[in-house]
Every structure is written in C-alpha cells, then in structure tokens.
Design a protein around this motif. Sequence first.
Motif, PDB file in Angstrom:
ATOM      1  N   CYS A   1     -35.727 -12.536   0.648  1.00  0.00           N
ATOM      2  CA  CYS A   1     -35.331 -13.549   1.630  1.00  0.00           C
ATOM      3  C   CYS A   1     -34.592 -14.699   0.963  1.00  0.00           C
ATOM      4  O   CYS A   1     -33.604 -15.212   1.516  1.00  0.00           O
ATOM      5  CB  CYS A   1     -36.558 -14.053   2.388  1.00  0.00           C
ATOM      6  SG  CYS A   1     -37.296 -12.829   3.507  1.00  0.00           S
TER       7      CYS A   1
ATOM      8  N   ALA B   1     -31.146 -13.600   0.529  1.00  0.00           N
ATOM      9  CA  ALA B   1     -30.375 -13.600   1.771  1.00  0.00           C
ATOM     10  C   ALA B   1     -29.813 -14.989   2.068  1.00  0.00           C
ATOM     11  O   ALA B   1     -28.663 -15.122   2.512  1.00  0.00           O
ATOM     12  CB  ALA B   1     -31.248 -13.112   2.925  1.00  0.00           C
TER      13      ALA B   1
ATOM     14  N   SER C   1     -34.171  -9.262   5.739  1.00  0.00           N
ATOM     15  CA  SER C   1     -33.505  -9.685   4.503  1.00  0.00           C
ATOM     16  C   SER C   1     -32.623  -8.576   3.943  1.00  0.00           C
ATOM     17  O   SER C   1     -31.481  -8.830   3.528  1.00  0.00           O
ATOM     18  CB  SER C   1     -34.535 -10.134   3.466  1.00  0.00           C
ATOM     19  OG  SER C   1     -35.459  -9.108   3.160  1.00  0.00           O
TER      20      SER C   1
END
Length: 350
Positions: A73, A76, A332
């Motif tokens: 994440c 991302a 993600s």
Amino acid sequence: MWLAILLFICWGTIASGQTPSALRRENPVQGQGVSREVRDIYEKGLDWLITSQTPDGAWPSPNNPGPGPTGLCVMAFLAYGEDPNFGVHETPVRRAVQSLIREQDPKTGYLGGSMYHHGFATLALAEAYGAMDEKRLWDGADTPVDRRRSIGQALELAVRTSITSQDKNSTGGWRYAPNSTDADTSVSGAILVSLLAARNAGIEVPDKNIDRAISYFTSMTSKSGQVAYAGGLGGYDESQARVSIAALVYSIAGRKDLTEFKACTAFLKAKDAIKVGDHYGEYTAYYKAQALFQADIEAWEKWNKLLIQELRQSQKSDGRFDGSFGPNVATSLSLLSLALNFRFLPIYER
C-alpha cells in the motif's frame, strides 16, 4: 514565493471541504499523457485505502498477518507521484512507514510474518528512502524512542537479513523463513526485487548475492520460458506470475542478455490479458505489468490497454478491488499494475 502561494491555495482548498480526489485534480502532479480513466481508477483506489488504514498505520491482510500488505500500500501511494511530505497522502504514508519500522525486529532486521512480507516491506522502505523527510518521520507518533529508527537504518537492517538468509541457503534463493534451506521463485522474486531497489537507493548489496540469485532463477527457467516453482514442485506449468517474476529480475539486474530472459519475454507476449478477479489474478497482473514494461514497451502498451479496461470493470463503486488475499492487497496490487503509466518510482524506471 511560489511555494507560499501553492501552500495558500492548497490550504484554502482543504478548508473548503473538497475531497482528496478533487484536490488532486486541481493540483495534478502526474506527467503528461496519463489518461483520465487511469487517474480516476487510481484516485478512487487510493481514497479507499485511506479509509481502510488501521489506527496504527497498517493495512492488514485477513489470515495472513505481517507487514507485506502495508508495504504494498505504501508503494501504491508513492507510485502515484505526489510528495509524501505534503498534502492528502502525507499522514497515511508516514503512519504506514512508522508501522513497517515498528514491525521490524530491531536485532535481526526481520520484517516478519514470512519472507514474502519481508520482501514487500523492504521494497517499500527502499522506495520511501530519500523520498520522505526523515526529520519528520516520527512526528505525532506514540512510539518508544528505542523503537524509532530512520528509514535508512531500517532498510539497512532489512537488507542484512535478506543477505544473511541467502548466505545460509545452498540454492542461492529464499523461502518462507529466514533460516529456510530450500527456495521458491515466488518468495525469491519478492526478496531479489527489494534488494535491487535497495541497491538503487544507495544501500550496499554485494554483487555476489545478486549473481547467486540470478543463477538460481536461470536454473529454474526452461528453454520454453516457463519457470518452475521450487525444486520441480509445480513443474514448468503455465504460471504467468512466475515467468513474469523471472523476466523482471533479469531486466532490473541488467541481464537482458540471458537466453532465459528472452524465452520468458516471448512466453509472456504470447499470453492473453489477465483476469484480475481470477485466483492470483492481481498478483500476476502486478508482476506482468512490470515485466512487459521492462522487456518490450510496445508489448506493454498493448497489454496495458486491456488491463485498464479489466480494472475499470472490476473496481467496486467504493474504489476497492477484491481478490485472493483480501481487499487491501488486491487494491494495492491492482493499482501498482497501473503504476507504470505514471513511472515515478525508481524501481519502475527502464
């Protein structure tokens, strides 16, 4: 002067109650040429991740505890290209990096759960290193001083864990635990990519360790470009994920001269688009996007168009994606499979 004006504009926008997506659209940071469709998919996904982050800064995966999903994440957010030290992403990214460092064993450097988690968390630290203001990293954190390390310190510890683990492994690769004596190409890919990213960031990673890992991958790659899982387990099947991992590590290690790289690339180019909702679909898309981008930009552009349509159709109305490992991981990975459109992260450079 321009910075003061920008701060004034952004503060006024936030005070007016506009959403994170609206703020981004008024202050775009993406390079030219990224379609509105791609940005909309990505922004909706990031907005959902902000809402799903836990109070301690993590993005957990059900039944698979560890920092790996948090690392993905973080990637991302960083891949979208906004400054992680300012704006709507500053707080979630800083809290997430704090979470990664708190998860790390301060003595061994292991970012535990499994070496999968260790690899993805190390990769996130490598990409955050140099991009984030270390002086502000622990602002507002209720974390004991003895557990506070800089990103650079945490990254060096994590790299040491990976190298020590490989040195103990006769195969030259990695498996689920730091002391494993066997290896598989999936875990080994996660670790090797993180080591290459750390080396790109300026952390010392000996050439001999990279060379041993590449030799492991060549030993697992057939003349057809198919890649075995572990010691023949799973055989040379049709796994695009493993072929993509091998092609990717050959590329970013600077070994496009290998016949195995050429075979893997030909195998991937002959395959159809990925269905993200399929078993391991988002995992495969994550690696295949990077592999094709590094190997053949025209092949990636063709495949990317199909991927965009697939993700547009499979994204939920709230911005999340569903998949094999829960929505945090699926979201993600799906966003990162689009991240080559932005090309901000060093690991995504060709």
